[in-house]
Design an enzyme around this catalytic site. Structure first.
Site, mmCIF file in Angstrom:
data_model
loop_
_atom_site.group_PDB
_atom_site.id
_atom_site.type_symbol
_atom_site.label_atom_id
_atom_site.label_comp_id
_atom_site.label_asym_id
_atom_site.label_seq_id
_atom_site.Cartn_x
_atom_site.Cartn_y
_atom_site.Cartn_z
ATOM 1 N N MET A 103 0.846 -1.457 -0.047
ATOM 2 C CA MET A 103 -0.025 -0.187 0.178
ATOM 3 C C MET A 103 0.770 1.457 -0.174
ATOM 4 S SD MET A 103 -2.795 -1.082 2.765
ATOM 5 C CE MET A 103 -1.461 -1.756 4.302
ATOM 6 N N PHE A 190 0.034 5.142 6.943
ATOM 7 C CA PHE A 190 0.561 5.472 6.124
ATOM 8 C C PHE A 190 1.169 4.110 5.656
ATOM 9 C CE2 PHE A 190 0.376 8.466 9.225
ATOM 10 C CZ PHE A 190 -0.498 9.349 8.957
ATOM 11 N N GLY A 191 2.111 4.673 4.095
ATOM 12 C CA GLY A 191 2.501 3.604 4.027
ATOM 13 C C GLY A 191 3.272 2.218 4.281
ATOM 14 N N SER A 192 2.367 0.926 3.480
ATOM 15 C CA SER A 192 2.611 -0.163 4.350
ATOM 16 C C SER A 192 2.939 -1.330 3.424
ATOM 17 C CB SER A 192 2.169 -0.425 5.667
ATOM 18 O OG SER A 192 1.165 0.532 5.102
ATOM 19 N N ARG A 193 2.492 -2.384 4.068
ATOM 20 C CA ARG A 193 2.072 -4.302 3.246
ATOM 21 C C ARG A 193 1.089 -4.695 4.258
ATOM 22 N NH1 ARG A 193 8.072 -7.740 2.433
ATOM 23 N NH2 ARG A 193 7.300 -9.763 2.091
#
Length: 234
Positions: A103, A190-193
């Site tokens: 993401m 926030f940005g991650s997976r």
């Protein structure tokens, strides 16, 4: 996803976990305006709107079928690999199929259950904050893992991984809870997976580089077996 779908997603309600962040940005922006710092006021307005956009929580329509594995996250399928599951999942130390969805900061960050089942184990692991798109993030980064007792007695693993910007994983569930496929179970700020661990003989129905929609995109069908083959979307 069509342009209309994207607009609807952008206009979705803000999740309750995001309101305090939106409020902080709004208060700071109001302070800039009161001080007459107009360039910073403009930046503050943009950041406030972006924060509300980031924490949006759109309605999703989940495909029905007990064998279907649904994407737990919005984003890009970044990896399809056969690996040994991480120890925090407490799954047998044997090969499993791992499908990873990355993401970015513009994706919806509400995560949803890939299958229906009961949470048998829930484990938090502190760690680093390297780029979540890197393979080593599965072992090095801060993460929240849980195993689901899924259909046909299968154990499905799910791991939320904090990324380079992310600093907090928020869970909405507890060990022992029963989930429906597509049900919200948490978010990552926030940005991650998110990684999903499936039986090694299950054949993925997505390709590396493909866009996935949480609660809607079918990653795999547990009744369709075969070699785990990675392939790239055109």
């Amino acid at each position: 996803m069509t342009i209309i779908d994207s607009i609807k997603s952008g206009l979705a309600p803000v999740h309750k976990e995001g309101w305090r962040f939106v409020a902080i940005f709004a208060v700071v922006t109001a302070l800039f305006q009161w001080l007459g710092w107009w360039p910073l006021t403009l930046v503050g307005c943009i950041l406030t709107l972006w924060c509300a956009y980031f924490f949006r929580d759109p309605t999703r329509t989940t495909p029905l079928g007990e064998n279907l594995v649904i994407s737990p996250a919005d984003g890009q399928v970044s990896s399809i690999a056969t690996v040994i599951p991480p120890p925090e999942l407490d799954m047998p130390r044997e090969p499993t199929l791992r499908i990873s969805v990355f993401m970015n900061v513009f994706d919806v960050h509400i995560n949803r259950a890939p299958v229906a089942g009961r949470i048998a184990r829930l484990a938090y692991v502190p760690g680093a904050f390297v780029n979540a798109n890197l393979d080593k993030a599965s072992e090095d980064n801060e993460r929240q893992a849980f195993t689901l007792n899924g259909p046909h007695g299968l154990t499905i693993g799910v791991v939320q991984i904090a990324g380079l910007v992310a600093r907090r994983i928020v869970k909405f569930v507890s060990e022992g809870d029963s989930l429906q496929a597509g049900q919200r179970f948490g978010l990552i700020r926030f940005g991650s997976r998110v990684d999903v661990y499936l039986p090694a003989n299950v054949k993925p129905l997505v390709g590396i580089g493909q866009r996935a929609v949480a609660g809607e995109t079918i990653l795999a069908d547990l009744s369709v077996t075969g070699a785990a083959t990675g392939y790239r979307a055109g």
